[in-house]
Design a protein around this motif. Sequence first.
Motif, PDB file in Angstrom:
ATOM      1  N   GLN A 219      -1.898  -3.109 -17.550  1.00  0.00           N
ATOM      2  CA  GLN A 219      -1.236  -2.301 -18.565  1.00  0.00           C
ATOM      3  C   GLN A 219      -0.326  -1.209 -18.012  1.00  0.00           C
ATOM      4  N   GLU A 220      -0.560  -0.771 -16.812  1.00  0.00           N
ATOM      5  CA  GLU A 220       0.284   0.256 -16.192  1.00  0.00           C
ATOM      6  C   GLU A 220       0.494  -0.057 -14.717  1.00  0.00           C
ATOM      7  N   ALA A 221       1.687   0.208 -14.257  1.00  0.00           N
ATOM      8  CA  ALA A 221       2.004   0.008 -12.842  1.00  0.00           C
ATOM      9  C   ALA A 221       3.070   1.007 -12.436  1.00  0.00           C
ATOM     10  N   LEU A 222       3.156   1.227 -11.142  1.00  0.00           N
ATOM     11  CA  LEU A 222       4.194   2.098 -10.595  1.00  0.00           C
ATOM     12  C   LEU A 222       5.183   1.264  -9.784  1.00  0.00           C
ATOM     13  N   GLU A 223       6.458   1.506 -10.027  1.00  0.00           N
ATOM     14  CA  GLU A 223       7.511   0.941  -9.190  1.00  0.00           C
ATOM     15  C   GLU A 223       7.915   2.020  -8.193  1.00  0.00           C
ATOM     16  N   VAL A 224       7.765   1.746  -6.925  1.00  0.00           N
ATOM     17  CA  VAL A 224       7.994   2.739  -5.872  1.00  0.00           C
ATOM     18  C   VAL A 224       9.201   2.317  -5.038  1.00  0.00           C
ATOM     19  N   ARG A 225      10.202   3.211  -4.950  1.00  0.00           N
ATOM     20  CA  ARG A 225      11.393   2.919  -4.156  1.00  0.00           C
ATOM     21  C   ARG A 225      11.630   3.949  -3.051  1.00  0.00           C
ATOM     22  N   HIS A 226      10.805   4.965  -2.980  1.00  0.00           N
ATOM     23  CA  HIS A 226      10.990   5.962  -1.913  1.00  0.00           C
ATOM     24  C   HIS A 226      10.750   5.283  -0.569  1.00  0.00           C
ATOM     25  N   PRO A 227      11.732   5.315   0.355  1.00  0.00           N
ATOM     26  CA  PRO A 227      11.599   4.576   1.621  1.00  0.00           C
ATOM     27  C   PRO A 227      10.336   4.919   2.403  1.00  0.00           C
ATOM     28  N   ALA A 228       9.959   6.196   2.442  1.00  0.00           N
ATOM     29  CA  ALA A 228       8.780   6.583   3.223  1.00  0.00           C
ATOM     30  C   ALA A 228       7.507   6.011   2.613  1.00  0.00           C
ATOM     31  N   ILE A 229       7.405   6.019   1.284  1.00  0.00           N
ATOM     32  CA  ILE A 229       6.205   5.487   0.631  1.00  0.00           C
ATOM     33  C   ILE A 229       6.140   3.970   0.789  1.00  0.00           C
ATOM     34  N   VAL A 230       7.276   3.296   0.614  1.00  0.00           N
ATOM     35  CA  VAL A 230       7.298   1.837   0.781  1.00  0.00           C
ATOM     36  C   VAL A 230       6.928   1.464   2.215  1.00  0.00           C
ATOM     37  N   ARG A 231       7.451   2.230   3.181  1.00  0.00           N
ATOM     38  CA  ARG A 231       7.118   1.968   4.582  1.00  0.00           C
ATOM     39  C   ARG A 231       5.622   2.154   4.836  1.00  0.00           C
ATOM     40  N   PHE A 232       5.038   3.185   4.211  1.00  0.00           N
ATOM     41  CA  PHE A 232       3.605   3.428   4.362  1.00  0.00           C
ATOM     42  C   PHE A 232       2.800   2.265   3.769  1.00  0.00           C
ATOM     43  N   LEU A 233       3.180   1.811   2.573  1.00  0.00           N
ATOM     44  CA  LEU A 233       2.464   0.709   1.920  1.00  0.00           C
ATOM     45  C   LEU A 233       2.612  -0.583   2.720  1.00  0.00           C
ATOM     46  N   GLU A 234       3.757  -0.775   3.335  1.00  0.00           N
ATOM     47  CA  GLU A 234       3.948  -1.953   4.174  1.00  0.00           C
ATOM     48  C   GLU A 234       3.027  -1.900   5.393  1.00  0.00           C
ATOM     49  N   GLY A 235       2.825  -0.687   5.926  1.00  0.00           N
ATOM     50  CA  GLY A 235       1.886  -0.525   7.038  1.00  0.00           C
ATOM     51  C   GLY A 235       0.461  -0.822   6.610  1.00  0.00           C
ATOM     52  N   VAL A 236       0.105  -0.408   5.382  1.00  0.00           N
ATOM     53  CA  VAL A 236      -1.224  -0.718   4.843  1.00  0.00           C
ATOM     54  C   VAL A 236      -1.402  -2.227   4.726  1.00  0.00           C
ATOM     55  N   PHE A 237      -0.391  -2.899   4.204  1.00  0.00           N
ATOM     56  CA  PHE A 237      -0.463  -4.361   4.080  1.00  0.00           C
ATOM     57  C   PHE A 237      -0.675  -5.009   5.447  1.00  0.00           C
ATOM     58  N   ASN A 238       0.124  -4.604   6.422  1.00  0.00           N
ATOM     59  CA  ASN A 238       0.020  -5.212   7.752  1.00  0.00           C
ATOM     60  C   ASN A 238      -1.331  -4.946   8.395  1.00  0.00           C
ATOM     61  N   ASN A 239      -1.911  -3.791   8.107  1.00  0.00           N
ATOM     62  CA  ASN A 239      -3.233  -3.484   8.644  1.00  0.00           C
ATOM     63  C   ASN A 239      -4.284  -4.434   8.062  1.00  0.00           C
ATOM     64  N   VAL A 240      -4.208  -4.673   6.746  1.00  0.00           N
ATOM     65  CA  VAL A 240      -5.134  -5.620   6.120  1.00  0.00           C
ATOM     66  C   VAL A 240      -4.864  -7.039   6.620  1.00  0.00           C
ATOM     67  N   TRP A 241      -3.589  -7.375   6.754  1.00  0.00           N
ATOM     68  CA  TRP A 241      -3.208  -8.719   7.212  1.00  0.00           C
ATOM     69  C   TRP A 241      -3.759  -8.995   8.610  1.00  0.00           C
ATOM     70  N   ASN A 242      -3.700  -8.034   9.482  1.00  0.00           N
ATOM     71  CA  ASN A 242      -4.137  -8.235  10.864  1.00  0.00           C
ATOM     72  C   ASN A 242      -5.638  -8.463  10.984  1.00  0.00           C
ATOM     73  N   ARG A 243      -6.416  -7.963  10.035  1.00  0.00           N
ATOM     74  CA  ARG A 243      -7.862  -8.195  10.098  1.00  0.00           C
ATOM     75  C   ARG A 243      -8.304  -9.339   9.177  1.00  0.00           C
ATOM     76  N   ALA A 244      -7.360  -9.930   8.458  1.00  0.00           N
ATOM     77  CA  ALA A 244      -7.688 -11.035   7.557  1.00  0.00           C
ATOM     78  C   ALA A 244      -7.790 -12.344   8.343  1.00  0.00           C
ATOM     79  N   HIS A 245      -8.430 -13.347   7.718  1.00  0.00           N
ATOM     80  CA  HIS A 245      -8.625 -14.654   8.355  1.00  0.00           C
ATOM     81  C   HIS A 245      -7.640 -15.669   7.796  1.00  0.00           C
ATOM     82  N   PRO A 246      -6.949 -16.404   8.660  1.00  0.00           N
ATOM     83  CA  PRO A 246      -6.030 -17.445   8.189  1.00  0.00           C
ATOM     84  C   PRO A 246      -6.759 -18.434   7.294  1.00  0.00           C
ATOM     85  N   PHE A 247      -6.029 -18.954   6.326  1.00  0.00           N
ATOM     86  CA  PHE A 247      -6.634 -19.856   5.351  1.00  0.00           C
ATOM     87  C   PHE A 247      -6.349 -21.296   5.747  1.00  0.00           C
ATOM     88  N   ASP A 248      -7.388 -22.020   6.119  1.00  0.00           N
ATOM     89  CA  ASP A 248      -7.289 -23.453   6.388  1.00  0.00           C
ATOM     90  C   ASP A 248      -7.894 -24.187   5.201  1.00  0.00           C
TER      91      ASP A 248
END
Length: 328
Positions: A219-248
């Motif tokens: 029902q509610e979401a935020l659209e974020v375009r501030h470069p620093a915040i987007v860069r931070f969220l991308e770092g969060v994603f990559n951190n989760v990605w690096n500890r995740a297991h590939p899907f076979d």
Amino acid sequence: MCTSAGISGGPGAGELCDEGLRRYAEAIETGFIGVSMAPECLIHFGLVSLADDGVLVPVPPTTAATLVLNPLRRAALDQLEVIAAAEKAFAAADRVHAVAERHRAPDVRLIQGGDTISSILQAAVDGCQDELLTIQPGGRRPPELLERALQKELIALRRGVKQRIIYQHTVRSHEPTLDYIRGISEGGAQVRTVDEVIDRLIICDSTVAYIPTGPQRGQEALEVRHPAIVRFLEGVFNNVWNRAHPFDMPTPGAAKPRIVATEIQKAIMRMLVQGHTQTKIARELGMSARTVTSLVGKISEELESASPTQLGYLIATHGLLDQEPGAV
């Protein structure tokens, strides 16, 4: 010595010293005054002028005022014109700035309503050119939603958009999600799973991100375009990605990989220690309540626990959350 000479600004500007006034009176009475006898202020104000015979003769104040003040008045008018021109330029710039600000996309924008959110997210995916990053919490999504998402995301993949998706381990036993993952993987996307994820996150081309505002994800979401915040969220994603297991893709009837099954168990135990109810555990891990109840029952039986409170205590004191993934 005259200390008040000068009319161009600074201390004493616009004043005549007492000595200057006395010498000016003498010059009027005698018709002249010696250069060495004239205070500096008389010369600066133009109240005496040099005669041909080398002496200073008095100048009427009205004449001196005209000669001295007219250039100052012209200079002041020139400055006023410069100021007026600058004010006009700044006013024009301010109008342009105001219009541009109204049309510029805000750094953070609140989006409300499920249909509006879906439309904006779809437009973002359609406009994605380089990379689409997605974290999907909660595990099992409706089959019809997965089918629609697959068809739209395959179009982006065929445009050359790289796509990385993070799910929770629990989707490994959900057939509709497996069908989606099979299709999206064949299209070139990469999929990994983890025990727990932060929350839903979508990032397009490292320029715009979408996150929920709270528990009511639809029902509610935020659209974020501030470069620093987007860069931070991308770092969060990559951190989760690096500890995740590939899907076979599993073969029919195959059990979950041991490390995945262990991480699910540990996620449940961790949330039990934190005091979460089984209902919340099921919701957060994207599992059915029946599955959570069954797994909690097995853990309770193994640890000989008589109550949820005792179970949390036994999990913590047995150090089960400190063991390596394959040791549970």
